[in-house]
Design a protein around this motif. Structure first.
Motif, mmCIF file in Angstrom:
data_model
loop_
_atom_site.group_PDB
_atom_site.id
_atom_site.type_symbol
_atom_site.label_atom_id
_atom_site.label_comp_id
_atom_site.label_asym_id
_atom_site.label_seq_id
_atom_site.Cartn_x
_atom_site.Cartn_y
_atom_site.Cartn_z
ATOM 1 N N ALA A 219 35.035 18.102 4.207
ATOM 2 C CA ALA A 219 34.802 19.530 4.099
ATOM 3 C C ALA A 219 33.837 19.865 2.861
ATOM 4 C CB ALA A 219 36.009 20.279 3.799
ATOM 5 N N LEU A 220 33.655 18.840 2.199
ATOM 6 C CA LEU A 220 32.923 19.009 0.788
ATOM 7 C C LEU A 220 31.244 19.738 1.138
ATOM 8 C CD1 LEU A 220 33.077 18.124 -2.049
ATOM 9 C CD2 LEU A 220 31.721 16.349 -1.576
ATOM 10 N N ARG A 221 30.983 20.616 0.463
ATOM 11 C CA ARG A 221 29.742 21.488 0.321
ATOM 12 C C ARG A 221 28.873 21.270 -0.624
ATOM 13 N NH1 ARG A 221 33.463 23.726 3.750
ATOM 14 N NH2 ARG A 221 32.754 24.856 5.566
ATOM 15 N N SER A 222 29.597 20.847 -1.932
ATOM 16 C CA SER A 222 28.711 20.634 -3.336
ATOM 17 C C SER A 222 29.155 19.567 -3.865
ATOM 18 C CB SER A 222 28.794 22.001 -4.078
ATOM 19 O OG SER A 222 28.161 21.943 -5.148
ATOM 20 N N LEU A 223 28.205 18.517 -4.148
ATOM 21 C CA LEU A 223 28.674 17.443 -5.288
ATOM 22 C C LEU A 223 27.687 17.423 -6.236
ATOM 23 C CD1 LEU A 223 30.138 14.857 -5.671
ATOM 24 C CD2 LEU A 223 28.640 13.816 -4.105
ATOM 25 N N SER A 224 28.128 17.323 -7.509
ATOM 26 C CA SER A 224 27.273 17.013 -8.587
ATOM 27 C C SER A 224 27.773 15.768 -9.318
ATOM 28 C CB SER A 224 27.185 18.065 -9.907
ATOM 29 O OG SER A 224 26.789 17.895 -10.770
ATOM 30 N N ALA B 159 24.511 20.818 -0.777
ATOM 31 C CA ALA B 159 23.864 20.701 -2.178
ATOM 32 C C ALA B 159 24.314 19.288 -3.089
ATOM 33 C CB ALA B 159 24.377 21.901 -3.118
ATOM 34 N N LEU B 160 23.318 18.703 -3.381
ATOM 35 C CA LEU B 160 23.792 17.329 -4.085
ATOM 36 C C LEU B 160 22.839 17.346 -5.319
ATOM 37 C CD1 LEU B 160 24.922 14.340 -4.202
ATOM 38 C CD2 LEU B 160 22.913 13.749 -2.734
ATOM 39 N N ASP B 161 23.683 17.121 -6.405
ATOM 40 C CA ASP B 161 22.953 17.003 -7.536
ATOM 41 C C ASP B 161 22.766 15.800 -8.164
ATOM 42 O OD1 ASP B 161 21.577 17.579 -10.193
ATOM 43 O OD2 ASP B 161 22.852 19.360 -10.537
ATOM 44 N N LEU B 162 21.767 15.000 -8.494
ATOM 45 C CA LEU B 162 21.437 13.729 -9.065
ATOM 46 C C LEU B 162 20.545 13.864 -10.069
ATOM 47 C CD1 LEU B 162 20.888 11.924 -5.639
ATOM 48 C CD2 LEU B 162 22.816 11.870 -6.782
ATOM 49 N N ARG B 163 20.430 14.724 -10.717
ATOM 50 C CA ARG B 163 19.590 14.850 -11.873
ATOM 51 C C ARG B 163 19.927 13.959 -13.188
ATOM 52 N NH1 ARG B 163 19.324 21.249 -12.778
ATOM 53 N NH2 ARG B 163 21.326 20.873 -11.967
ATOM 54 N N ASP B 164 19.055 13.594 -14.051
ATOM 55 C CA ASP B 164 19.244 12.902 -15.194
ATOM 56 C C ASP B 164 20.055 11.543 -15.104
ATOM 57 O OD1 ASP B 164 17.939 14.797 -16.719
ATOM 58 O OD2 ASP B 164 19.655 15.843 -16.788
ATOM 59 N N ASN B 165 19.887 10.744 -13.920
ATOM 60 C CA ASN B 165 20.469 9.254 -13.815
ATOM 61 C C ASN B 165 19.284 8.362 -13.984
ATOM 62 O OD1 ASN B 165 23.635 9.273 -12.810
ATOM 63 N ND2 ASN B 165 22.599 11.194 -12.037
ATOM 64 N N GLU B 166 19.694 7.007 -13.612
ATOM 65 C CA GLU B 166 18.766 5.956 -13.789
ATOM 66 C C GLU B 166 18.142 5.528 -12.285
ATOM 67 O OE1 GLU B 166 20.588 3.052 -16.264
ATOM 68 O OE2 GLU B 166 20.952 4.448 -17.874
ATOM 69 N N LEU B 167 17.924 6.344 -11.562
ATOM 70 C CA LEU B 167 17.817 6.092 -9.927
ATOM 71 C C LEU B 167 16.374 5.726 -10.013
ATOM 72 C CD1 LEU B 167 19.887 8.472 -8.334
ATOM 73 C CD2 LEU B 167 20.318 6.318 -8.287
ATOM 74 N N HIS C 202 18.683 18.132 -6.061
ATOM 75 C CA HIS C 202 18.244 18.179 -7.501
ATOM 76 C C HIS C 202 17.958 16.679 -7.901
ATOM 77 C CE1 HIS C 202 19.051 22.192 -7.268
ATOM 78 N NE2 HIS C 202 20.181 22.222 -6.896
ATOM 79 N N LEU C 203 16.608 16.526 -8.339
ATOM 80 C CA LEU C 203 16.240 15.143 -8.448
ATOM 81 C C LEU C 203 15.690 14.623 -10.074
ATOM 82 C CD1 LEU C 203 14.552 14.386 -5.016
ATOM 83 C CD2 LEU C 203 16.830 13.411 -5.596
ATOM 84 N N ARG C 204 15.331 15.844 -10.580
ATOM 85 C CA ARG C 204 14.730 15.486 -11.954
ATOM 86 C C ARG C 204 15.356 14.593 -12.891
ATOM 87 N NH1 ARG C 204 13.549 21.479 -14.014
ATOM 88 N NH2 ARG C 204 15.819 21.668 -13.504
ATOM 89 N N GLY C 205 14.640 14.132 -13.896
ATOM 90 C CA GLY C 205 15.367 13.093 -14.871
ATOM 91 C C GLY C 205 15.555 11.563 -14.414
ATOM 92 N N ASN C 206 14.763 11.354 -13.280
ATOM 93 C CA ASN C 206 15.304 9.932 -12.984
ATOM 94 C C ASN C 206 13.809 9.115 -12.939
ATOM 95 O OD1 ASN C 206 18.122 9.646 -11.681
ATOM 96 N ND2 ASN C 206 17.457 11.583 -10.912
ATOM 97 N N PRO C 207 13.937 7.946 -13.219
ATOM 98 C CA PRO C 207 12.865 6.773 -13.322
ATOM 99 C C PRO C 207 12.285 6.435 -11.911
ATOM 100 C CG PRO C 207 14.516 5.737 -13.896
ATOM 101 C CD PRO C 207 15.091 7.021 -13.808
ATOM 102 N N TRP C 208 11.719 7.406 -11.044
ATOM 103 C CA TRP C 208 11.470 7.089 -9.680
ATOM 104 C C TRP C 208 10.344 6.099 -9.749
ATOM 105 C CZ3 TRP C 208 15.277 8.467 -6.807
ATOM 106 C CH2 TRP C 208 15.955 9.874 -7.182
#
Length: 316
Positions: A144-149, A171-179, A197-203
């Motif tokens: 039932a999950l709708r939002s994961l940060s 909604a999935l927030d993956l900002r500021d990781n090392e992905l 949300h994807l900003r702050g990762n070394p794509w």
């Protein structure tokens, strides 16, 4: 003749209160206490509970998830504590929980069965922790999950098996990781996703970004946000926006196998192996039989062959 005034009047209210039995007082007090947190019969230790089933355990230096979670709990705020690990069944008993906040705990490890009892959970915040990897099946029970940060962690890779199939996640927030890329099939298991949300990762610009770039083309983003999604070309220092890569830019990449092709491969693989093994055994048996027959024929020929004549024979 009139009767005395004190006989015709009712007793004063204070006198009635003083003459009332004491169990009434105790019963009203108990009722007021139990109605202080409707829907939450037992408040977790070291937490402050509010009406509506919310337990506020924020900023209390808790080293673990508090014990005593029960039905009726709707929101559990555990942010800004010291919960470094989530063992199996960490939230047992809280099967009606809808919101779980675990921000800024220094969380480093989550067992694959930590969320098994949270089938009704809709919002999960694991941001600003120290997670480096997630075990397969970690979020699978959260149908039932709708939002994961997961923002602000140390994730270098996020496997599709960790998320599983979350049909309602939007909604999935993956900002500021090392992905550097997303695992193949990860976005395919999130059919309702529209906020990523994807900003702050070394794509890293490459074939591994093909599913993500395809998803971004199908879900256009505002211009300022799209311009900040950049990847680095291997061996170069130039940055390129992810939205600049069309499907033709990945024409040199190997096409991933479709699910039907994968099923055929998985089905034919064991069959072909068993067939090869049977052929090898049959060939070995035939060679062994031939060698045995040749050896027997040689031995029989030697036994039936002419013997050397002795000195007293007529042919001597």
């Amino acid at each position: 003749m009139r009767s005395p005034c004190f006989v015709s009047r009712w007793p004063p209210p204070m006198l009635l209160l003083l003459l009332s039995p004491w169990p009434v007082w105790s019963q009203s007090s108990a009722t007021a206490t139990s109605s202080g947190t409707p829907g939450l019969p037992h408040c977790p230790e070291a937490c402050a509970c509010a009406p509506g089933g919310q337990a506020n355990c924020s900023g209390r230096a808790l080293p673990a998830v508090p014990a005593g979670l029960s039905r009726g709990l709707r929101a559990l705020l555990l942010d800004h504590n010291r919960v470094r690990a989530l063992p199996p069944g960490a939230f047992a008993g809280a099967d009606t929980l809808l919101r779980l906040d675990l921000r800024e705990n220094g969380l480093r490890w989550v067992h694959a069965r930590a969320f098994w009892s949270l089938g009704a959970l809709q919002q999960l915040d694991l941001s600003a922790n120290q997670l480096e990897a997630l075990a397969p099946g970690t979020f699978s029970p959260l149908s039932a999950l709708r939002s994961l940060s997961l923002a602000g962690n140390r994730l270098a890779r996020l496997e599709s098996a960790a998320l599983g199939v979350l049909p309602l996640l939007n909604a999935l927030d993956l900002r500021d990781n090392e992905l550097a890329a997303l695992a193949p099939g990860l976005l395919a298991g999130l059919p309702a996703l529209h906020a990523l949300h994807l900003r702050g990762n070394p794509w890293a610009c490459g074939c591994a970004l093909r599913p993500l770039c395809s998803w971004l083309r199908r879900h256009p983003r505002p211009a300022p946000e799209a311009e900040t999604l950049l990847c680095v070309l291997p061996g170069r220092l130039t940055l390129s926006p992810l939205t600049a890569f069309s499907d033709a830019a990945f024409s040199h990449c190997a096409q991933p196998l479709a699910p039907r092709d994968l099923a055929v491969v998985y089905a034919l693989g064991p069959v072909s192996f068993l067939a090869s093994l049977a052929a090898c055994l049959a060939l070995g048996s035939m060679l062994t039989a031939c060698r045995t027959r040749r050896h027997c024929a040689t031995a029989l020929g030697w036994l039936k062959g002419p013997r050397d004549p002795g000195p007293g024979s007529p042919n001597a």
